[in-house]
Design a protein around this motif. Structure first.
Motif, mmCIF file in Angstrom:
data_model
loop_
_atom_site.group_PDB
_atom_site.id
_atom_site.type_symbol
_atom_site.label_atom_id
_atom_site.label_comp_id
_atom_site.label_asym_id
_atom_site.label_seq_id
_atom_site.Cartn_x
_atom_site.Cartn_y
_atom_site.Cartn_z
ATOM 1 N N ASP A 36 0.856 -1.187 0.000
ATOM 2 C CA ASP A 36 0.000 0.000 0.000
ATOM 3 C C ASP A 36 0.900 1.248 0.000
ATOM 4 O OD1 ASP A 36 -3.064 0.860 1.325
ATOM 5 O OD2 ASP A 36 -1.405 2.293 1.441
ATOM 6 N N GLY A 66 -5.282 2.106 0.058
ATOM 7 C CA GLY A 66 -6.619 1.737 0.532
ATOM 8 C C GLY A 66 -7.510 1.127 -0.536
ATOM 9 N N GLU A 67 -8.807 1.334 -0.335
ATOM 10 C CA GLU A 67 -9.840 0.666 -1.140
ATOM 11 C C GLU A 67 -9.698 0.921 -2.640
ATOM 12 O OE1 GLU A 67 -12.012 -1.243 0.697
ATOM 13 O OE2 GLU A 67 -13.071 -1.953 -1.089
ATOM 14 N N LYS A 70 -8.668 -1.896 -5.049
ATOM 15 C CA LYS A 70 -9.459 -3.128 -5.279
ATOM 16 C C LYS A 70 -10.278 -3.041 -6.561
ATOM 17 C CE LYS A 70 -11.634 -5.398 -2.001
ATOM 18 N NZ LYS A 70 -12.351 -5.778 -0.762
ATOM 19 N N GLY A 99 -6.598 -4.328 4.671
ATOM 20 C CA GLY A 99 -7.422 -5.378 4.078
ATOM 21 C C GLY A 99 -7.612 -5.210 2.579
ATOM 22 N N ALA A 100 -7.631 -3.963 2.121
ATOM 23 C CA ALA A 100 -7.780 -3.751 0.680
ATOM 24 C C ALA A 100 -6.564 -4.322 -0.039
ATOM 25 C CB ALA A 100 -7.945 -2.258 0.392
ATOM 26 N N ASP A 103 -6.630 -8.171 0.059
ATOM 27 C CA ASP A 103 -7.655 -8.718 -0.843
ATOM 28 C C ASP A 103 -7.171 -8.685 -2.291
ATOM 29 O OD1 ASP A 103 -9.334 -9.114 1.293
ATOM 30 O OD2 ASP A 103 -10.981 -7.891 0.536
ATOM 31 N N THR A 123 -1.104 -4.424 8.047
ATOM 32 C CA THR A 123 -0.671 -3.227 8.781
ATOM 33 C C THR A 123 -1.839 -2.395 9.294
ATOM 34 O OG1 THR A 123 -0.587 -1.859 6.778
ATOM 35 C CG2 THR A 123 1.423 -3.076 7.360
ATOM 36 N N THR A 124 -3.052 -2.956 9.262
ATOM 37 C CA THR A 124 -4.183 -2.306 9.940
ATOM 38 C C THR A 124 -4.769 -3.332 10.908
ATOM 39 O OG1 THR A 124 -5.916 -3.017 8.400
ATOM 40 C CG2 THR A 124 -4.796 -0.943 7.884
ATOM 41 N N LYS A 136 -10.107 -15.384 1.684
ATOM 42 C CA LYS A 136 -11.003 -14.702 0.742
ATOM 43 C C LYS A 136 -10.229 -13.571 0.098
ATOM 44 C CE LYS A 136 -15.703 -15.196 2.392
ATOM 45 N NZ LYS A 136 -16.881 -14.419 2.814
ATOM 46 N N LYS A 145 -19.563 -4.423 -3.801
ATOM 47 C CA LYS A 145 -18.327 -4.808 -3.115
ATOM 48 C C LYS A 145 -17.984 -6.270 -3.343
ATOM 49 C CE LYS A 145 -16.367 -3.857 0.436
ATOM 50 N NZ LYS A 145 -14.962 -3.537 0.710
ATOM 51 N N THR A 163 3.362 -1.806 13.539
ATOM 52 C CA THR A 163 2.924 -1.098 12.324
ATOM 53 C C THR A 163 1.638 -0.304 12.573
ATOM 54 O OG1 THR A 163 1.645 -2.995 11.476
ATOM 55 C CG2 THR A 163 3.947 -2.830 10.767
ATOM 56 N N THR A 166 1.471 3.848 13.239
ATOM 57 C CA THR A 166 1.401 4.946 12.260
ATOM 58 C C THR A 166 -0.012 5.126 11.701
ATOM 59 O OG1 THR A 166 1.973 3.503 10.397
ATOM 60 C CG2 THR A 166 3.804 4.586 11.525
HETATM 61 N N1 LIG Z 1 -10.825 -11.028 2.849
HETATM 62 C C1 LIG Z 1 -11.496 -10.919 3.961
HETATM 63 O O1 LIG Z 1 -11.827 -11.911 4.609
HETATM 64 C C2 LIG Z 1 -11.863 -9.570 4.465
HETATM 65 C C3 LIG Z 1 -12.349 -9.418 5.759
HETATM 66 C C4 LIG Z 1 -12.634 -8.141 6.221
HETATM 67 C C5 LIG Z 1 -12.424 -7.042 5.395
HETATM 68 N N2 LIG Z 1 -11.957 -7.234 4.140
HETATM 69 C C6 LIG Z 1 -11.706 -6.079 3.265
HETATM 70 O O2 LIG Z 1 -10.703 -5.264 3.867
HETATM 71 C C7 LIG Z 1 -10.852 -3.915 3.409
HETATM 72 C C8 LIG Z 1 -10.772 -2.972 4.589
HETATM 73 O O3 LIG Z 1 -9.514 -3.118 5.196
HETATM 74 P P1 LIG Z 1 -8.833 -1.944 6.033
HETATM 75 O O4 LIG Z 1 -9.790 -1.412 7.000
HETATM 76 O O5 LIG Z 1 -7.527 -2.463 6.483
HETATM 77 O O6 LIG Z 1 -8.702 -0.779 4.959
HETATM 78 P P2 LIG Z 1 -7.569 -0.346 3.942
HETATM 79 O O7 LIG Z 1 -6.780 -1.463 3.435
HETATM 80 O O8 LIG Z 1 -8.285 0.512 2.956
HETATM 81 O O9 LIG Z 1 -6.623 0.574 4.856
HETATM 82 C C9 LIG Z 1 -7.168 1.699 5.501
HETATM 83 C C10 LIG Z 1 -6.284 2.939 5.307
HETATM 84 O O10 LIG Z 1 -5.105 2.811 6.084
HETATM 85 C C11 LIG Z 1 -3.940 3.077 5.293
HETATM 86 N N3 LIG Z 1 -2.898 2.287 5.958
HETATM 87 C C12 LIG Z 1 -2.744 0.949 5.980
HETATM 88 N N4 LIG Z 1 -1.798 0.586 6.854
HETATM 89 C C13 LIG Z 1 -1.322 1.739 7.405
HETATM 90 C C14 LIG Z 1 -0.343 2.026 8.418
HETATM 91 N N5 LIG Z 1 0.272 1.052 9.096
HETATM 92 N N6 LIG Z 1 -0.112 3.315 8.729
HETATM 93 C C15 LIG Z 1 -0.814 4.322 8.104
HETATM 94 N N7 LIG Z 1 -1.753 4.105 7.175
HETATM 95 C C16 LIG Z 1 -2.010 2.833 6.833
HETATM 96 C C17 LIG Z 1 -4.354 2.695 3.906
HETATM 97 O O11 LIG Z 1 -3.599 3.379 2.929
HETATM 98 C C18 LIG Z 1 -5.816 3.137 3.879
HETATM 99 O O12 LIG Z 1 -5.902 4.512 3.576
HETATM 100 C C19 LIG Z 1 -12.187 -3.852 2.700
HETATM 101 O O13 LIG Z 1 -11.968 -3.816 1.318
HETATM 102 C C20 LIG Z 1 -12.867 -5.146 3.095
HETATM 103 O O14 LIG Z 1 -13.757 -5.599 2.113
HETATM 104 C C21 LIG Z 1 -11.667 -8.465 3.667
#
Ligand SMILES: NC(=O)c1ccc[n+]([C@@H]2O[C@H](COP(=O)([O-])OP(=O)(O)OC[C@H]3O[C@@H](n4cnc5c(N)ncnc54)[C@H](O)[C@@H]3O)[C@@H](O)[C@H]2O)c1
Ligand SMILES: [Zn+2]
Length: 353
Positions: A36, A66-67, A70, A99-100, A103, A123-124, A136, A145, A163, A166
């Motif tokens: 990312d 982020g999203e 995807k 998660g984006a 995925d 990292t989230t 998945k 979605k 991680t 930040t």
């Molecule tokens: N595959 C699965 O089983 C499953 C389960 C739950 C959610 N998801 C998917 O996960 C996604 C949501 O994941 P999310 O909430 O992690 O969102 P994301 O991946 O969009 O990350 C959220 C934000 O945090 C930023 N970021 C990431 N790591 C960072 C860090 N360490 N420091 C600073 N910024 C950081 C990203 O650039 C983004 O802007 C959705 O698309 C959802 O559909 C998938």
């Protein structure tokens, strides 16, 4: 450090602890590291050094943050990059991000040469407790979605808690939604820990909270890897959540949407005769402070709900809670869905109904 085994064939483990990036190594001569953009400078170099120390030659690919990554377009672009680098079947994809990222990266790994090895470095908070475990993978369509994807299990996951430091606080709280959801489904002490004052990236009990939340997911996935039954329970709160995300073109993030969706599902559950758990889901929203919803009517949202993956030809099914730790999948009459929506809007003082 805590290690969780995901009991699938083949098994894989999830490591949870601090400063794990320096320990990530994989048995592959070539690795495509898909990162990312938000963590490209902070964490990707450290991870690449560790992988290279383990004998892998690493190419780093930046993903839109982020999203926005995807999409089928990003998916196609990355497949072409891997082909241009002449990566062979024995190569691996490692994802670094939320998660984006996992995925999208998992879906690249699933589809390149009909499937190469995949590893995740989330990292989230959300990616740690949910997205990076269970296999998945996929991307969104303008129509909704996660409408395209594949099951492709990772071979290893490293949740390096440092991680999270930040992450914007709001993004951490978004991730708390899935942690809380796992609590409602199977371990109510997780709900208590999320609602303790000050739950954040620096909480002393973060390792055990993250590990316990992952354990809930790992157990469900091991019993039902391909969502033939029980796994659908992990979708608690997600029918409304996916509709909110699609309707707002992802201006409402997944975690925020799940926060709202859990409250709606708790209202629906109690209207359908289950225990009233709405005090818990309301308390969670008070902690989460999700982004305010735009004006919405039931008529505009309903078509998005109907596209839910749990829908079949007879209509939409919801995950309801008969009580704490007692999820079930059920068809709900339209009139009850609407009644729950009205109660939801009234409770949250939303203008539009
Ligand atoms: N595959 C699965 O089983 C499953 C389960 C739950 C959610 N998801 C998917 O996960 C996604 C949501 O994941 P999310 O909430 O992690 O969102 P994301 O991946 O969009 O990350 C959220 C934000 O945090 C930023 N970021 C990431 N790591 C960072 C860090 N360490 N420091 C600073 N910024 C950081 C990203 O650039 C983004 O802007 C959705 O698309 C959802 O559909 C998938
Ligand atoms: Zn989710």
């Amino acid at each position: 450090m805590t290690e969780i085994e995901v009991q699938l064939q083949p098994r894989y483990s999830v490591q949870v602890g601090k400063d794990l990036l320096e320990t990530v190594q994989v048995p592959h001569a070539r690795v495509a590291l898909l990162a990312d953009a938000a963590v490209l400078e902070t964490f990707a170099p450290k991870l690449a050094v560790s992988l290279e120390r383990g004998g892998s030659s690493v190419s780093i690919h930046a993903l839109p943050a982020g999203e926005t990554c995807k999409t089928l377009e990003t998916h196609a672009r990355l497949l072409s990059s891997l082909a241009q680098e002449r990566l062979t079947r024995d190569a691996a994809v490692v994802s670094l991000g939320g998660g984006a990222t996992s995925d999208l990266s998992g879906y690249v790994a699933a589809s390149y040469l009909r499937g190469i090895a995949f590893y995740a470095v989330p990292t989230t908070l959300l990616a740690m407790v949910d997205a990076s475990v269970g296999g998945k993978t996929g991307v969104n369509l303008p129509e909704g979605k996660n409408l395209v994807g594949a099951f492709h299990q990772p071979r290893g996951v490293w949740a390096s808690l440092d991680t999270l430091e930040t992450l914007p606080e709001a993004t951490f709280r978004e991730g708390a939604a899935e942690t809380f959801k796992h609590g409602l489904l199977a371990n109510s002490s997780l709900c208590d820990r999320v609602l303790e004052p000050g739950f954040s990236a620096t909480s002393a009990n973060l390792e055990s909270t993250v590990s316990d939340a992952i354990q809930v997911k790992a157990d469900v996935v091991a019993r039902d890897p391909h969502e033939a039954g029980e796994r659908a329970h992990l979708n608690f709160g997600h029918t409304l959540a996916h509709a909110l995300e699609a309707f707002t073109h992802h201006e409402i993030s997944h975690g925020d949407a799940v926060g709202y969706g859990m409250h709606y599902a708790a209202i629906l559950s109690s209207l359908a005769g289950g225990d009233d758990l709405t005090h818990l889901t309301r308390a969670f929203l008070e902690y989460q402070q999700p982004r305010v919803l735009p004006a919405l009517t039931w008529e505009t949202l309903e078509p998005f709900m109907a596209r839910d993956k749990k829908a079949d030809s007879a209509g939409v099914r919801f995950v309801l809670l008969a009580g704490l730790g007692k999820p079930k999948l059920e068809r709900v009459p339209n009139a009850l869905q609407l009644e729950a929506w009205r109660a939801f809007c009234a409770d949250l003082k939303l203008e539009s109904r």
